[in-house]
Design an enzyme around this catalytic site. Structure first.
Site, mmCIF file in Angstrom:
data_model
loop_
_atom_site.group_PDB
_atom_site.id
_atom_site.type_symbol
_atom_site.label_atom_id
_atom_site.label_comp_id
_atom_site.label_asym_id
_atom_site.label_seq_id
_atom_site.Cartn_x
_atom_site.Cartn_y
_atom_site.Cartn_z
ATOM 1 N N GLY A 1 56.992 32.320 34.578
ATOM 2 C CA GLY A 1 55.983 31.317 34.274
ATOM 3 C C GLY A 1 55.983 30.170 35.266
ATOM 4 N N ARG A 2 55.320 29.108 34.884
ATOM 5 C CA ARG A 2 55.171 27.976 35.795
ATOM 6 C C ARG A 2 55.285 26.673 35.018
ATOM 7 N NH1 ARG A 2 49.005 29.526 36.967
ATOM 8 N NH2 ARG A 2 49.844 31.521 36.331
ATOM 9 N N ASP B 1 45.825 23.777 35.824
ATOM 10 C CA ASP B 1 47.029 24.117 35.087
ATOM 11 C C ASP B 1 47.608 22.947 34.297
ATOM 12 O OD1 ASP B 1 46.638 26.513 36.276
ATOM 13 O OD2 ASP B 1 48.460 26.504 37.495
ATOM 14 N N HIS C 1 22.956 54.576 37.912
ATOM 15 C CA HIS C 1 23.794 55.778 37.849
ATOM 16 C C HIS C 1 23.863 56.430 39.233
ATOM 17 C CE1 HIS C 1 25.524 59.514 36.318
ATOM 18 N NE2 HIS C 1 24.633 60.154 37.079
#
Length: 240
Positions: A45-46, A85, A219
């Site tokens: 982790g961090r 973060d 397709h």
């Protein structure tokens, strides 16, 4: 692939030899077993970088290492915003970028800025096969008491996957049984991290499965997996 969650291991149990590595691991509070492998990867982790950057001189609130923000990325300090973060949420680069866009528009005075919604943020895991998802899992829907219907179509039903020689995995769609609202889209297989873009757009536009299924998918392409799975949720899949 075997996944053990909420597990612990004793670092002293790691044994490295000519034939690889062995480690004793198991779910917390339950019996541990020895696992042997060629290689051990530790991703622990961090941590956030919120110390000694001046936040102590502001009214910004830090909770367990994360800067507290509202849905528009505002801290408790006027004119101070935080993204990425350090605010927790999903620690993903594209999520941080979206947080930055919300913050920038809010700072600019845009009156129609939508608040951050982490449920609508796509998650991507760059392994092989690739894994990607957006929205809620089936377990999360059950925890919220949502009535659900699900569908799952394997990549083996998709011509482009067979042509490319990578056809492991599947697409799964979860929808509200009463309202048809799309609740979760999950992919594991070839180019899943690219295909999740359509699912993310579907969430932004609040598209229900029949609308995804009614969209023409070229397709042969891997994107047909989403169309097939969306139709399958109402028993209308063509190729599966």
């Amino acid at each position: 692939m075997k996944v053990i969650t909420n597990a612990r291991f004793d670092a002293a149990s790691v044994i490295v030899g000519d034939d690889g590595v062995r480690i004793t691991v198991g779910p917390e509070g339950k019996e541990a077993t020895e696992i042997a492998a060629e290689m051990l990867l530790v991703a622990a982790g961090r941590g956030t970088n919120v110390e000694d950057v001046g936040l102590e001189t502001t009214s910004a609130v830090i909770d367990r290492g994360f800067v507290k923000v509202d849905g528009h990325m505002r801290t408790k300090e006027p004119h101070l915003y935080a993204i990425g973060d350090i605010v927790g949420g999903l620690m993903l680069a594209h999520t941080a970028a979206h947080e930055g866009i919300i913050a920038a528009h809010t700072i600019a005075g845009d009156p129609d800025v939508h608040p951050m919604d982490y449920v609508k943020q796509p998650r991507a895991t760059y392994c092989r096969p690739e894994i990607a998802s957006v929205g809620l899992t089936e377990q999360q829907c059950e925890e919220r008491g949502l009535p659900i219907k699900t569908s799952k179509v394997p990549f083996q039903a998709i011509g482009k996957a067979i042509i490319g020689g990578e056809y492991e995995g599947f697409c799964k769609i979860i929808a509200n049984k009463d309202t048809d609202e799309t609740l979760g889209i999950h992919l594991i297989g070839p180019h899943a991290t690219d295909l999740i873009a359509e699912a993310s757009l579907a969430f932004t536009l609040e598209a229900v499965p029949w609308e995804i299924g009614a969209t023409t998918h070229a397709h042969p392409t891997l994107s047909e997996i989403l169309g097939e799975t969306a139709m399958a949720i109402d028993g209308r899949s063509i190729n599966f």
